[in-house]
Design a protein around this motif. Structure first.
Motif, mmCIF file in Angstrom:
data_model
loop_
_atom_site.group_PDB
_atom_site.id
_atom_site.type_symbol
_atom_site.label_atom_id
_atom_site.label_comp_id
_atom_site.label_asym_id
_atom_site.label_seq_id
_atom_site.Cartn_x
_atom_site.Cartn_y
_atom_site.Cartn_z
ATOM 1 N N PRO A 126 28.600 78.404 38.518
ATOM 2 C CA PRO A 126 28.596 78.231 37.068
ATOM 3 C C PRO A 126 29.995 78.263 36.442
ATOM 4 O O PRO A 126 30.221 77.656 35.393
ATOM 5 C CB PRO A 126 27.747 79.397 36.564
ATOM 6 C CG PRO A 126 26.837 79.699 37.704
ATOM 7 C CD PRO A 126 27.649 79.447 38.933
ATOM 8 N N SER A 127 30.935 78.926 37.092
ATOM 9 C CA SER A 127 32.292 78.986 36.533
ATOM 10 C C SER A 127 32.923 77.600 36.394
ATOM 11 O O SER A 127 33.803 77.399 35.559
ATOM 12 C CB SER A 127 33.196 79.881 37.392
ATOM 13 O OG SER A 127 33.402 79.315 38.668
ATOM 14 N N TYR A 128 32.474 76.626 37.172
ATOM 15 C CA TYR A 128 33.001 75.263 37.045
ATOM 16 C C TYR A 128 32.641 74.668 35.689
ATOM 17 O O TYR A 128 33.391 73.872 35.134
ATOM 18 C CB TYR A 128 32.493 74.371 38.180
ATOM 19 C CG TYR A 128 33.263 74.557 39.467
ATOM 20 C CD1 TYR A 128 34.298 73.704 39.817
ATOM 21 C CD2 TYR A 128 32.954 75.600 40.335
ATOM 22 C CE1 TYR A 128 35.015 73.870 40.983
ATOM 23 C CE2 TYR A 128 33.657 75.777 41.509
ATOM 24 C CZ TYR A 128 34.689 74.921 41.828
ATOM 25 O OH TYR A 128 35.401 75.099 42.985
ATOM 26 N N ARG A 129 31.485 75.060 35.137
ATOM 27 C CA ARG A 129 31.087 74.581 33.803
ATOM 28 C C ARG A 129 31.736 75.429 32.715
ATOM 29 O O ARG A 129 32.163 74.923 31.684
ATOM 30 C CB ARG A 129 29.566 74.613 33.665
ATOM 31 C CG ARG A 129 28.873 73.487 34.396
ATOM 32 C CD ARG A 129 27.388 73.442 34.083
ATOM 33 N NE ARG A 129 26.664 74.594 34.619
ATOM 34 C CZ ARG A 129 26.198 74.684 35.853
ATOM 35 N NH1 ARG A 129 26.386 73.695 36.689
ATOM 36 N NH2 ARG A 129 25.552 75.749 36.255
ATOM 37 N N HIS A 130 31.785 76.739 32.953
ATOM 38 C CA HIS A 130 32.321 77.640 31.930
ATOM 39 C C HIS A 130 33.839 77.599 31.824
ATOM 40 O O HIS A 130 34.390 77.840 30.745
ATOM 41 C CB HIS A 130 31.859 79.083 32.198
ATOM 42 C CG HIS A 130 30.393 79.272 32.008
ATOM 43 N ND1 HIS A 130 29.790 79.239 30.773
ATOM 44 C CD2 HIS A 130 29.404 79.476 32.917
ATOM 45 C CE1 HIS A 130 28.490 79.422 30.915
ATOM 46 N NE2 HIS A 130 28.225 79.560 32.202
ATOM 47 N N PHE A 131 34.508 77.337 32.927
ATOM 48 C CA PHE A 131 35.976 77.314 32.959
ATOM 49 C C PHE A 131 36.456 76.052 33.675
ATOM 50 O O PHE A 131 37.072 76.119 34.743
ATOM 51 C CB PHE A 131 36.511 78.567 33.677
ATOM 52 C CG PHE A 131 35.953 79.848 33.135
ATOM 53 C CD1 PHE A 131 36.380 80.357 31.906
ATOM 54 C CD2 PHE A 131 34.982 80.544 33.844
ATOM 55 C CE1 PHE A 131 35.856 81.525 31.403
ATOM 56 C CE2 PHE A 131 34.449 81.725 33.352
ATOM 57 C CZ PHE A 131 34.883 82.215 32.121
ATOM 58 N N ARG A 134 40.135 75.757 35.062
ATOM 59 C CA ARG A 134 40.632 76.724 36.039
ATOM 60 C C ARG A 134 40.997 75.988 37.342
ATOM 61 O O ARG A 134 40.231 75.158 37.829
ATOM 62 C CB ARG A 134 39.551 77.763 36.309
ATOM 63 C CG ARG A 134 40.037 78.992 37.027
ATOM 64 C CD ARG A 134 38.931 80.003 37.202
ATOM 65 N NE ARG A 134 38.797 80.844 36.010
ATOM 66 C CZ ARG A 134 37.861 81.762 35.843
ATOM 67 N NH1 ARG A 134 36.937 81.942 36.776
ATOM 68 N NH2 ARG A 134 37.822 82.481 34.752
ATOM 69 N N ARG A 139 40.407 80.067 40.954
ATOM 70 C CA ARG A 139 39.017 80.341 41.346
ATOM 71 C C ARG A 139 38.980 81.238 42.586
ATOM 72 O O ARG A 139 38.199 82.185 42.655
ATOM 73 C CB ARG A 139 38.267 79.045 41.630
ATOM 74 C CG ARG A 139 38.002 78.214 40.403
ATOM 75 C CD ARG A 139 37.267 76.925 40.745
ATOM 76 N NE ARG A 139 37.329 75.999 39.640
ATOM 77 C CZ ARG A 139 36.646 76.134 38.518
ATOM 78 N NH1 ARG A 139 35.820 77.138 38.364
ATOM 79 N NH2 ARG A 139 36.768 75.251 37.551
#
Length: 155
Positions: A126-131, A134, A139
């Motif tokens: 999910p961090s790929y969508r939220h950030f 980055r 990461r």
């Protein structure tokens, strides 16, 4: 089907997970530690101690193989048709050359599970969508922080 990107990610993954379905329709997911790409569209998996996976594939060859680089937090969902190949079959040594090399004498490869990949879909944390801005290095550093790990020395 197995692009250079998929092959590179596969080389970084420590495990893959093989999802099958039993005769009653119940899903089963089993970790596999010895696997490699073969040709343009196959993933070869060493079957070492997976009687359930064998039984399920023989009843329903539709499978999903998922692999993830846990520090980069990305990988692939590969869906397709699996075939069980026994050691006595003529193409066992050729198809299994890489996984047999990886297994060495430590693991007896009872069968090969040959997955003809029909679809490849990226898996992203999910961090790929939220950030989205980055970097990969950020990461990886964040994953090490969250998991309480450190990069291996020299890398």
């Amino acid at each position: 089907m197995l692009t250079d990107e998929i092959r590179a990610d596969m080389a970084q993954a420590v495990l893959c997970w093989l999802a099958t379905v039993d005769a009653d329709g119940q899903p089963s997911v089993s970790p596999k530690e010895i696997f490699a790409p073969h040709g343009a569209d196959r993933v070869m998996i060493a079957e070492i101690a997976s009687a359930g996976s064998l039984r399920n594939i023989r009843q329903n060859p539709k499978v999903c193989v998922s692999l993830i680089d846990i520090f980069r937090q990305r990988g692939w969902k590969l869906t397709g048709q699996a075939e069980v190949i026994a050691p006595g079959e003529p193409h066992f040594a050729d198809l299994g050359a890489e996984v047999l090399r990886m297994a060495g004498s430590a693991y007896p490869v009872r069968h090969l599970l040959s997955v003809k990949v029909q679809r490849a879909v990226p898996i992203l944390a999910p961090s790929y969508r939220h950030f989205p801005d980055r970097s990969e290095a950020e990461r990886v550093a964040e994953a090490h922080r969250l998991y309480g790990t450190r990069p291996a020395s020299g890398g």
